[in-house]
Motif scaffolding. Sequence first.
Motif, PDB file in Angstrom:
ATOM      1  N   ARG A  48      -7.359  72.572  37.578  1.00 38.25           N
ATOM      2  CA  ARG A  48      -7.196  73.186  38.900  1.00 38.25           C
ATOM      3  C   ARG A  48      -7.259  74.713  38.850  1.00 38.25           C
ATOM      4  O   ARG A  48      -7.109  75.369  39.868  1.00 38.25           O
ATOM      5  CB  ARG A  48      -5.856  72.743  39.496  1.00 38.25           C
ATOM      6  N   ALA A  50      -8.475  78.188  39.310  1.00 37.70           N
ATOM      7  CA  ALA A  50      -9.494  78.638  40.252  1.00 37.70           C
ATOM      8  C   ALA A  50      -9.880  80.096  40.054  1.00 37.70           C
ATOM      9  O   ALA A  50     -11.065  80.435  40.075  1.00 37.70           O
ATOM     10  CB  ALA A  50      -8.992  78.414  41.684  1.00 37.70           C
ATOM     11  N   ARG A  55      -8.640  80.744  34.976  1.00 36.05           N
ATOM     12  CA  ARG A  55      -9.620  80.076  34.121  1.00 36.05           C
ATOM     13  C   ARG A  55      -9.511  80.569  32.683  1.00 36.05           C
ATOM     14  O   ARG A  55      -9.632  79.789  31.737  1.00 36.05           O
ATOM     15  CB  ARG A  55     -11.030  80.273  34.672  1.00 36.05           C
TER      16      ARG A  55
END
Length: 308
Positions: A48, A50, A55
């Motif tokens: 999840r 984003a 990341r």
Amino acid sequence: MTSGTRPAGWSTWWRAGGHNEPVPAREAVLRRAAFGDAPALGARELARAATARCRWLAAVVLGGQGRYAAATTFLEPLIRGRDPLHASLAAGTLASHRRQLGGHAAALPLDAAALARATAAGGPADDDGADPAGALADALLGLAADNLALGRLGVARRLLARAAEVPAGWRTRVRAGWIGAELALACGAAADAVPFAEEAARVARERGAARHSVKSGLVLAAALAATGEPGARERAAGLVATARAATAAHGLGSLGWPAAVLSAELAAAGSAAARRHRAAVTRELHALLPAADPEGRRLARQSAWVPI
């Protein structure tokens, strides 16, 4: 603003750059997994991620777990991206994953790219080194580690000294301790390696960084064992046993097989214990390599550092 009036979707306040800055809840979870006491974060939460920061943090966590292919899917777009800070951090992280699989020569251009991007990076100071100073130190330390493994000890020493001049934070102190210890070992000065490793272990422990504490324990164990002193070797064996238990508890696949290698080296030559530990190395690597990307698997199979 008090905790009762924080915006929805934000977690606890994060100390960064001398100011109280809010950190999104998901980023806080990822930070705790990457640099704190909960590295065994599940795939659903990692997927999840984003923002660029999230990341990168997810890739750090995945690398610690030995899930290199999944980490690479986060890192490669960041490396190609226009944001120099996260491009630098991502390139340095991918370089560290290559080194973990024995690909020191392959890590070198990635660390060089990280250094180039770090010089153009901007942004506020960050407690975990996700800032220009941290990116610069990461790149310099990565280059030092690459050159050390390639036998360029003088170059590694100069890069380590340059990194020490960067006003970076706790991660830099820990990583500098690892490399300082490894450099001393490469020079045949085991007694000099121990203080570097002790300092890395102390900083990681005080920070509550599980993954960094495990690796620091392994570096310290290697330094102690290299002294040849019976008491030091006994302490090293205890450190390795603790590290192996922690790798299993936290799912730190990247550190499981090096810990097993150290266990085998500390056991009596030719003993049943040594054979048992070497069998564990094989099991750990056979479990790890399918989760690596094709380049990572190729590097591991060709590396003299990885006992496949």
